[in-house]
Scaffold this active site. Structure first.
Site, PDB file in Angstrom:
ATOM      1  N   ARG A  10      66.331  38.928  46.800  1.00  0.00           N
ATOM      2  CA  ARG A  10      65.797  39.271  45.564  1.00  0.00           C
ATOM      3  C   ARG A  10      66.177  40.467  44.879  1.00  0.00           C
ATOM      4  O   ARG A  10      66.503  41.292  45.555  1.00  0.00           O
ATOM      5  CB  ARG A  10      64.142  39.187  45.565  1.00  0.00           C
ATOM      6  N   ASP A 193      70.444  45.855  42.396  1.00  0.00           N
ATOM      7  CA  ASP A 193      71.521  46.249  42.968  1.00  0.00           C
ATOM      8  C   ASP A 193      71.615  46.846  44.356  1.00  0.00           C
ATOM      9  O   ASP A 193      72.709  47.469  44.723  1.00  0.00           O
ATOM     10  CB  ASP A 193      72.660  46.746  42.056  1.00  0.00           C
ATOM     11  N   ARG A 194      70.410  46.779  44.922  1.00  0.00           N
ATOM     12  CA  ARG A 194      70.287  47.534  46.409  1.00  0.00           C
ATOM     13  C   ARG A 194      70.532  49.004  46.157  1.00  0.00           C
ATOM     14  O   ARG A 194      70.935  49.681  47.246  1.00  0.00           O
ATOM     15  CB  ARG A 194      71.199  46.674  47.374  1.00  0.00           C
ATOM     16  N   LEU A 195      70.193  49.701  45.383  1.00  0.00           N
ATOM     17  CA  LEU A 195      70.592  51.052  45.113  1.00  0.00           C
ATOM     18  C   LEU A 195      68.970  51.597  45.181  1.00  0.00           C
ATOM     19  O   LEU A 195      68.486  52.307  44.019  1.00  0.00           O
ATOM     20  CB  LEU A 195      71.289  51.348  43.656  1.00  0.00           C
TER      21      LEU A 195
END
Length: 215
Positions: A10, A193-195
């Protein structure tokens, strides 16, 4: 067709964790996040549930979920059987790590530090606040020891109930509280974006030092 495990993901976009808004005291931030989780998370999720990791005398790590029962300047408290596997591990290596995860808020907190037993009077106060059934269970269960079957546990509970029938129910000496004194706290806020945002607090020479970590 259901998604494979590799496809399950997600995007986190609820909030951010800017440096400017982070307090110098990480326990203050933890208290804020815990309260927000209590206000936001819905049953059956318990906002005070955590994974507690310990290490045994052989260096083997162990992890389980239990409930946080107190937060103060002294540290974070939880309770259990001193003779359980967890209790033996903490006796051999009195350090632990906690992880809290609040999915609705897209947040995680990791806490690490030394662990010590609570003063008996504090364990007494908490024990007396528990339900009668839970207090009897603390006497009945030989936690982490093998049982022949469920009936054996029920028999032990019945024996404990009979033993204390009509009498005060004191705290067993083998059951009580622990306090983890934080030396490190890491706050994780999910981002797109997994940042993700990660703020890491470490106690050095009696003062908290904060750093931002790469996701």
């Amino acid at each position: 067709m259901p998604l494979s495990l590799a496809q399950m993901r997600r995007d986190y976009c609820r909030d951010g964790l800017p440096d400017a808004g982070a307090p110098d005291d990480p326990l203050a931030l933890f208290g804020q996040w815990l309260q927000q989780a209590r206000d936001t998370e819905q049953p059956p999720v318990e906002a005070n549930s955590m994974c507690l990791a310990t290490v045994d005398e052989h260096g083997q790590p162990h992890c389980r979920v239990l409930l946080l029962k107190g937060v103060s300047e002294a540290g974070l408290t939880f309770f259990g059987n001193y003779q359980s596997a967890k209790g033996e591990e903490l006796a051999a290596n009195p350090r632990a790590a906690m992880t809290f995860f609040w999915p609705a808020l897209e947040r995680q907190v990791r806490i690490e530090g030394p662990v010590a037993r609570l003063a008996p009077r504090l364990s007494d106060v908490y024990f007396d606040s528990r339900s009668l059934a839970s207090r009897l269970g603390a006497w009945a269960s030989p936690q982490s020891q093998p049982l022949a079957d469920r009936l054996q546990l029920e028999s032990l509970l019945a024996s404990a109930a009979s033993r204390f029938d009509g009498q005060p129910l004191p705290r067993p000496e083998h059951w009580g509280g622990y306090c983890l004194r934080p030396q490190r706290l890491e706050f994780w806020q999910g981002r797109s974006d997994r940042l993700h945002d990660r703020l890491d607090y470490r106690l050095r020479d009696g003062a908290w030092q904060r750093a931002r970590l790469a996701p």
